[in-house]
Structures are given as structure tokens and as C-alpha cells.
Enzyme design. Structure first.
Site, PDB file in Angstrom:
ATOM      1  CG  HIS A 138      -0.259   0.075   2.535  1.00 30.02           C
ATOM      2  ND1 HIS A 138      -0.174  -0.992   3.397  1.00 30.02           N
ATOM      3  CD2 HIS A 138       0.398   1.093   3.147  1.00 30.02           C
ATOM      4  CE1 HIS A 138       0.496  -0.651   4.467  1.00 30.02           C
ATOM      5  NE2 HIS A 138       0.864   0.613   4.349  1.00 30.02           N
TER       6      HIS A 138
HETATM    7  P1  TYD Z   1      -2.242  -4.012   7.647  1.00 26.30           P
HETATM    8  O1  TYD Z   1      -2.437  -2.617   7.161  1.00 26.30           O
HETATM    9  O2  TYD Z   1      -2.822  -5.123   6.836  1.00 26.30           O
HETATM   10  O3  TYD Z   1      -0.697  -4.300   7.884  1.00 26.30           O
HETATM   11  P2  TYD Z   1       0.478  -4.314   6.778  1.00 26.30           P
HETATM   12  O4  TYD Z   1       0.288  -3.097   5.944  1.00 26.30           O
HETATM   13  O5  TYD Z   1       1.734  -4.280   7.573  1.00 26.30           O
HETATM   14  O6  TYD Z   1       0.379  -5.558   5.984  1.00 26.30           O
HETATM   15  O7  TYD Z   1      -2.804  -4.073   9.135  1.00 26.30           O
HETATM   16  C1  TYD Z   1      -3.234  -5.289   9.738  1.00 26.30           C
HETATM   17  C2  TYD Z   1      -4.416  -4.972  10.643  1.00 26.30           C
HETATM   18  O8  TYD Z   1      -3.998  -4.144  11.722  1.00 26.30           O
HETATM   19  C3  TYD Z   1      -5.542  -4.257   9.928  1.00 26.30           C
HETATM   20  O9  TYD Z   1      -6.756  -4.801  10.397  1.00 26.30           O
HETATM   21  C4  TYD Z   1      -5.435  -2.820  10.399  1.00 26.30           C
HETATM   22  C5  TYD Z   1      -4.817  -2.971  11.777  1.00 26.30           C
HETATM   23  N1  TYD Z   1      -3.967  -1.846  12.201  1.00 26.30           N
HETATM   24  C6  TYD Z   1      -4.358  -1.090  13.271  1.00 26.30           C
HETATM   25  O10 TYD Z   1      -5.422  -1.306  13.898  1.00 26.30           O
HETATM   26  N2  TYD Z   1      -3.558  -0.053  13.664  1.00 26.30           N
HETATM   27  C7  TYD Z   1      -2.397   0.238  13.040  1.00 26.30           C
HETATM   28  O11 TYD Z   1      -1.686   1.191  13.428  1.00 26.30           O
HETATM   29  C8  TYD Z   1      -2.016  -0.573  11.906  1.00 26.30           C
HETATM   30  C9  TYD Z   1      -0.732  -0.289  11.158  1.00 26.30           C
HETATM   31  C10 TYD Z   1      -2.829  -1.602  11.517  1.00 26.30           C
END
Ligand code: TYD
Length: 140
Positions: free
Chosen positions: A52
């Protein structure tokens, strides 16, 4: 030309007979106030995280245990950065597509973030990312 907005910090290691300590201060050592910290570990083999970009968020990524790699993509150029030292910090500015991969079994990836979690700041689709950055009003 628009260049990848990344910067690698080599934070000072304070070493003595007990071991090593690294301290990071907002504004002084990284270019933003830290509103959020999160970290990931137990990342399974062959997993790719991230995939992303963010419209506004700025981050510093530090692999405080083990190692991983980060792909940065500004829509024109791609670059892979290896985070394999505990005192390296990778700054990622806004409008950069990132993917995290090749996590070692013991990897702990710590992220210092300039903003609170905001789902609306994410661009999760690569074609939307390209469209977003190619609209001149979104990128300086
Ligand atoms: P995600 O964005 O999929 O992680 P990455 O980009 O590292 O693959 O995030 C995983 C889950 O965690 C998603 O449900 C959103 C949640 N999340 C939070 O609640 N707070 C945060 O600060 C972050 C980064 C993710």
C-alpha cells in the site's frame, strides 16, 4: 523527475560493557513527531506485508531484531532496501508504494509513524496509486 522519498538513518549506538542502547528522539533524530508506534513479528515465511501507499503518513521502519527487505516504489522507480542492522531506520515519505518481505524468523519490524491510524490515508490498490500520484495536484 519525482524521486523515491526515502532516507536511511544510522542511529547512534551507545555501547558499553553491558551491551548496546539506541535512543531515538522525535524531531531531533527523525523528521516528525511520533503519534503512533507499532511492530510486527512472527511473520510467516514468504509473506509479503504492506502493499500500500499513504497519502500523508510518514514513517520510520527499524528492524530491531532479525532482518527483512522493503520494496519502495514511487511510481517511476523501484528500490529494495535491506533492513539488517538494529540501528538502521528507513524513512518513508508520503506517496510511496511499499512492500515488506523476506522476514527472517526472528524479525521484529518496528514502525514509528507521524499520524494516528487512519484507514482513509491508505491507497491499497496499485493502479489507484499510479493514478493518484500522476494527478499533479497530489505530489509536489
Ligand atoms: P495491515 O495494514 O494489513 O498491515 P500491513 O500493511 O503491515 O500488511 O494491518 C493489519 C491490521 O492491523 C488491519 O486490520 C489494520 C490494523 N492496524 C491497526 O489497527 N492499527 C495500526 O496502526 C495498523 C498499522 C494496523
Amino acid at each position: 523527475m519525482y524521486i523515491v522519498k526515502k532516507l536511511i538513518y544510522s542511529f547512534n549506538e551507545i555501547c558499553d560493557y553491558r551491551g548496546v542502547l539506541v535512543a531515538i528522539q522525535q524531531i531531533k533524530d527523525i523528521p516528525f513527531e511520533i503519534k503512533r508506534i507499532y511492530y510486527m513479528y512472527n511473520t510467516k515465511k514468504d509473506v509479503i506485508r504492506g502493499c500500500h501507499a499513504h497519502k500523508n503518513l510518514r514513517q520510520v521502519l527499524i528492524c530491531i531484531s532479525g532482518s527483512c527487505k522493503i520494496l519502495l516504489d514511487d511510481g517511476i522507480e523501484k528500490e529494495i532496501v535491506a533492513l539488517d542492522k538494529k540501528n538502521l531506520g528507513l524513512y518513508i515519505g508520503a506517496n510511496i508504494w511499499r512492500e515488506m518481505f523476506e522476514f527472517s524468523e526472528d524479525a521484529v519490524l518496528l514502525v514509528l509513524a507521524s499520524e494516528y491510524y487512519d484507514d482513509t490515508d491508505y491507497i491499497r490498490n496499485y493502479n489507484e496509486f499510479l493514478k493518484y500520484i500522476n494527478s499533479s495536484s497530489n505530489v509536489c
